[in-house]
Motif scaffolding. Structure first.
Motif, PDB file in Angstrom:
ATOM      1  N   PRO A 202       0.846  -1.200   0.000  1.00 29.71           N
ATOM      2  CA  PRO A 202       0.000   0.000   0.000  1.00 29.71           C
ATOM      3  C   PRO A 202       0.883   1.253   0.000  1.00 29.71           C
ATOM      4  O   PRO A 202       1.901   1.293   0.691  1.00 29.71           O
ATOM      5  N   GLY A 203       0.535   2.238  -0.808  1.00 30.25           N
ATOM      6  CA  GLY A 203       1.258   3.505  -0.817  1.00 30.25           C
ATOM      7  C   GLY A 203       2.482   3.518  -1.708  1.00 30.25           C
ATOM      8  O   GLY A 203       3.202   4.516  -1.768  1.00 30.25           O
ATOM      9  N   ILE A 204       2.741   2.447  -2.432  1.00 31.90           N
ATOM     10  CA  ILE A 204       3.954   2.395  -3.251  1.00 31.90           C
ATOM     11  C   ILE A 204       3.766   3.201  -4.539  1.00 31.90           C
ATOM     12  O   ILE A 204       4.753   3.665  -5.136  1.00 31.90           O
ATOM     13  N   GLY A 205       2.528   3.352  -4.977  1.00 36.32           N
ATOM     14  CA  GLY A 205       2.281   4.151  -6.187  1.00 36.32           C
ATOM     15  C   GLY A 205       1.530   3.426  -7.294  1.00 36.32           C
ATOM     16  O   GLY A 205       1.565   3.847  -8.445  1.00 36.32           O
ATOM     17  N   LYS A 206       0.829   2.347  -6.955  1.00 37.99           N
ATOM     18  CA  LYS A 206       0.096   1.586  -7.975  1.00 37.99           C
ATOM     19  C   LYS A 206      -0.997   2.440  -8.616  1.00 37.99           C
ATOM     20  O   LYS A 206      -1.119   2.496  -9.839  1.00 37.99           O
ATOM     21  N   SER A 207      -1.783   3.101  -7.766  1.00 36.44           N
ATOM     22  CA  SER A 207      -2.882   3.903  -8.307  1.00 36.44           C
ATOM     23  C   SER A 207      -2.330   5.036  -9.160  1.00 36.44           C
ATOM     24  O   SER A 207      -2.887   5.361 -10.207  1.00 36.44           O
ATOM     25  N   THR A 208      -1.234   5.620  -8.710  1.00 39.14           N
ATOM     26  CA  THR A 208      -0.626   6.725  -9.459  1.00 39.14           C
ATOM     27  C   THR A 208      -0.168   6.251 -10.830  1.00 39.14           C
ATOM     28  O   THR A 208      -0.470   6.864 -11.855  1.00 39.14           O
ATOM     29  N   LEU A 209       0.546   5.130 -10.855  1.00 30.19           N
ATOM     30  CA  LEU A 209       1.058   4.601 -12.124  1.00 30.19           C
ATOM     31  C   LEU A 209      -0.083   4.307 -13.090  1.00 30.19           C
ATOM     32  O   LEU A 209      -0.038   4.670 -14.263  1.00 30.19           O
TER      33      LEU A 209
ATOM     34  N   MET B 117       9.435   8.564  -7.810  1.00 33.12           N
ATOM     35  CA  MET B 117       8.231   9.230  -7.317  1.00 33.12           C
ATOM     36  C   MET B 117       8.570  10.693  -7.067  1.00 33.12           C
ATOM     37  O   MET B 117       9.435  11.010  -6.258  1.00 33.12           O
ATOM     38  N   THR B 118       7.910  11.572  -7.799  1.00 27.75           N
ATOM     39  CA  THR B 118       8.167  13.001  -7.647  1.00 27.75           C
ATOM     40  C   THR B 118       6.898  13.671  -7.117  1.00 27.75           C
ATOM     41  O   THR B 118       5.878  13.005  -6.930  1.00 27.75           O
ATOM     42  N   GLY B 119       6.973  14.953  -6.900  1.00 27.43           N
ATOM     43  CA  GLY B 119       5.796  15.688  -6.441  1.00 27.43           C
ATOM     44  C   GLY B 119       4.672  15.674  -7.456  1.00 27.43           C
ATOM     45  O   GLY B 119       3.520  15.891  -7.123  1.00 27.43           O
ATOM     46  N   ALA B 120       4.999  15.416  -8.714  1.00 22.62           N
ATOM     47  CA  ALA B 120       3.965  15.387  -9.753  1.00 22.62           C
ATOM     48  C   ALA B 120       3.881  14.003 -10.376  1.00 22.62           C
ATOM     49  O   ALA B 120       3.864  13.840 -11.587  1.00 22.62           O
ATOM     50  N   GLY B 121       3.855  12.983  -9.527  1.00 20.12           N
ATOM     51  CA  GLY B 121       3.641  11.625 -10.016  1.00 20.12           C
ATOM     52  C   GLY B 121       4.926  10.878 -10.308  1.00 20.12           C
ATOM     53  O   GLY B 121       6.013  11.285  -9.913  1.00 20.12           O
ATOM     54  N   LEU B 122       4.779   9.758 -10.994  1.00 23.88           N
ATOM     55  CA  LEU B 122       5.925   8.892 -11.271  1.00 23.88           C
ATOM     56  C   LEU B 122       6.613   9.341 -12.553  1.00 23.88           C
ATOM     57  O   LEU B 122       5.971   9.477 -13.591  1.00 23.88           O
TER      58      LEU B 122
HETATM   59  P1  TYD Z   1      -0.608   5.566  -4.473  1.00 29.24           P
HETATM   60  O1  TYD Z   1      -0.579   5.570  -5.945  1.00 29.24           O
HETATM   61  O2  TYD Z   1      -1.872   6.011  -3.819  1.00 29.24           O
HETATM   62  O3  TYD Z   1      -0.199   4.163  -3.886  1.00 29.24           O
HETATM   63  P2  TYD Z   1      -0.986   2.763  -3.912  1.00 29.24           P
HETATM   64  O4  TYD Z   1      -2.110   2.889  -4.887  1.00 29.24           O
HETATM   65  O5  TYD Z   1       0.060   1.780  -4.324  1.00 29.24           O
HETATM   66  O6  TYD Z   1      -1.449   2.505  -2.531  1.00 29.24           O
HETATM   67  O7  TYD Z   1       0.636   6.479  -4.012  1.00 29.24           O
HETATM   68  C1  TYD Z   1       0.586   7.090  -2.810  1.00 29.24           C
HETATM   69  C2  TYD Z   1       1.895   7.683  -2.416  1.00 29.24           C
HETATM   70  O8  TYD Z   1       2.561   8.372  -3.444  1.00 29.24           O
HETATM   71  C3  TYD Z   1       1.594   8.692  -1.351  1.00 29.24           C
HETATM   72  O9  TYD Z   1       2.392   8.367  -0.234  1.00 29.24           O
HETATM   73  C4  TYD Z   1       1.924   9.999  -1.925  1.00 29.24           C
HETATM   74  C5  TYD Z   1       2.852   9.702  -3.040  1.00 29.24           C
HETATM   75  N1  TYD Z   1       2.674  10.602  -4.199  1.00 29.24           N
HETATM   76  C6  TYD Z   1       3.695  11.472  -4.548  1.00 29.24           C
HETATM   77  O10 TYD Z   1       4.749  11.517  -3.919  1.00 29.24           O
HETATM   78  N2  TYD Z   1       3.535  12.263  -5.642  1.00 29.24           N
HETATM   79  C7  TYD Z   1       2.400  12.249  -6.400  1.00 29.24           C
HETATM   80  O11 TYD Z   1       2.297  12.998  -7.380  1.00 29.24           O
HETATM   81  C8  TYD Z   1       1.357  11.355  -6.011  1.00 29.24           C
HETATM   82  C9  TYD Z   1       0.072  11.297  -6.789  1.00 29.24           C
HETATM   83  C10 TYD Z   1       1.528  10.544  -4.929  1.00 29.24           C
END
Ligand code: TYD
Ligand code: MG
Length: 460
Positions: A98-105, A268-273
């Motif tokens: 959880p929180g690794i960035g799956k949803s973001t990717l 992982m940057t401030g504006a996504g992956l």
């Molecule tokens: P998320 O995609 O929600 O993870 P998952 O779906 O795997 O649980 O990513 C969440 C983490 O990413 C959260 O800790 C914040 C960080 N993040 C950034 O650093 N920059 C970004 O632009 C975004 C969207 C998230």
């Protein structure tokens, strides 16, 4: 009389039992059995007849495309790991903490595809539409025509998907939140996850959409409960990384349509992956080349060479049994290298603690790292820094011989590209691969120890 369909199902491995017990006999986990109703909807004889598929002759099928039809996402690192893009009509599982960035990717991939005119549906079972919109805004993707839905019932999701034009990509975030009317048990249980995944996979095969299922991983590294999903889908990708580092590695562990040894590297940057096209520069970023105990390994991940720093610390122990701690490499492999150093090179490590770390949080699985690990260990023991412009690769055998490994040309070229001037390699390595690099061959680990002893000590 109706058959009793109440079963106790292990939430770890999916094994079923007629009665409860504290421990699953299949996988040995404790307290994982949960009562579930495993009844399947009854199928009439006529319906079964209509469904049954006639076998076709393989030779009659010849002449089709030899490549599966793919949709490239436009995110090069993701396309590399999937083997060239998402395959139409296939199901892909993306697992990770959880929180690794799956949803973001996946939101980024969905937006990229939607921009090119593909129909993309993103179903979020965890976040409300507004939360997804906020994330999209942060990623500067809020203006893309991705169809969003917040829904957890599989039948409703299917109804939504079938209403309207056929979709090219369907993202389900996450499989653990789904539930189907066909089964009584609670969302997140093995039966629910299995049935929901099955329904969506069937939808993919029937309509030609690529379905991506997101799955959370439990603390012991398995996709929670739905390890059962792993063998149902066509490909499984894991998204790895640790909280201390910005970068993330996407790794294929199963792929029916492509290789499984490729990795994709993101930051992982401030504006996504952000994609990292040259990971070596990232992994070597903040290297302290003058410190004893570090060696640069010229490794391979799939078809791509990656240079990483191996760090070792050898220090006298205060414990009865010395400590061996490894991060990013196989601990039994370390034990083997230590034993060879002890038996064939006369280095006494019995009263020393040994710590080994692969910098940046990368996990190395190649035996080719043996030589770099040995070099880092010897350098730490001798308190002599290795030459800052050297890379190492080679496999060490139990006899103390240094064996050649594959892809030496690619490894040497990458080292040359990143400004290294020498490489310490097994004897048979190709001399002409990287003309600007000077090669020192070693045929035994004792040869390496002698080479470091001659070069050092250079502590500053
Ligand atoms: P998320 O995609 O929600 O993870 P998952 O779906 O795997 O649980 O990513 C969440 C983490 O990413 C959260 O800790 C914040 C960080 N993040 C950034 O650093 N920059 C970004 O632009 C975004 C969207 C998230
Ligand atoms: Mg998420």
């Amino acid at each position: 009389m109706a058959r009793n369909t109440i079963r106790f199902v292990c939430q770890n491995c999916g094994a079923q039992y007629p009665r409860w017990s504290g421990r699953c006999d299949q996988c040995g986990e404790w307290n994982t059995l949960v009562e579930e109703d495993t009844a399947a909807a009854p199928v009439s004889g006529a319906a079964r007849k209509a469904r049954s598929g006639r076998p076709v002759q393989l030779s009659d099928l010849a002449g089709g495309d030899d490549q599966p039809p793919r949709v490239a996402t436009g995110i090069a690192e993701l396309d590399r790991v999937t083997g060239g893009g998402l395959v139409r009509g296939s199901a892909l599982l993306v697992g990770g903490d959880p929180g690794i960035g799956k949803s973001t990717l996946l939101l980024q991939a969905a937006a990229q595809l939607a921009r090119t005119g593909k129909r993309v549906v993103y179903v979020s079972g965890e976040e409300a539409i507004d939360q997804v919109r906020l994330r999209a805004q942060r990623l500067d993707l809020a203006d893309t025509p991705v169809a969003l839905a917040a829904e957890t019932n599989v039948e409703n999701i299917l109804a939504t998907l079938e209403d309207g034009p056929a979709s090219d990509l369907v993202v389900i975030d996450s499989i653990q939140t789904l539930w189907t009317d066909a089964i009584e048990s609670a969302p997140g249980t093995v039966s629910q996850v299995r049935a929901s995944a099955q329904t969506l996979i069937r939808h993919a095969k029937r309509t030609g959409a690529s379905v991506v299922l997101v799955g959370h991983v439990t603390k012991d590294g398995q996709i929670a409960g739905p390890r059962v999903v792993e063998h149902m889908v066509d490909a499984v990708l894991y998204f790895e990384g640790d909280g201390a580092h910005q970068f993330r590695v996407l790794r294929a562990v199963k792929n029916r349509f492509g290789p499984t040894d490729e990795i994709g590297v993101f930051e992982m940057t401030g504006a996504g992956l952000a994609e990292v096209p040259n990971p070596s520069a990232l992994f070597l970023g903040d290297r302290d080349a003058r410190a004893p105990g570090t060696a640069v390994f010229a490794g391979m991940e799939g078809t791509r060479p990656i240079l990483v720093e191996i760090q070792a610390l050898v220090a006298p122990t205060t414990l009865a049994t010395p400590r061996r701690a490894v991060v990013g490499w196989d601990s039994s492999r370390l034990a083997m290298v230590l034993a060879v150093l002890d038996a064939h090179c006369g280095l006494k490590l019995g009263a020393q603690d040994v710590y080994l770390n692969v910098a940046g949080g990368l996990k190395i699985v190649e035996p080719a790292a043996d030589l770099a690990v040995a070099a880092a260990l010897v350098s730490s023991m001798a308190r002599a820094a290795l030459p800052a412009d050297a890379v190492y690769f080679g496999e060490v055998s139990l006899s103390g011989a240094v064996r050649p490994v594959g892809h030496d040309t690619a490894r040497l070229k990458e080292a040359e590209k990143l400004g290294f001037a020498r490489a310490v390699v097994p004897v048979q390595s190709k001399r002409d691969a990287a003309p600007a690099l000077s090669l020192s061959s070693v045929d035994t680990l004792a040869g390496l120890v002698a080479m470091i002893a001659v070069d050092g000590p250079r502590e500053t």
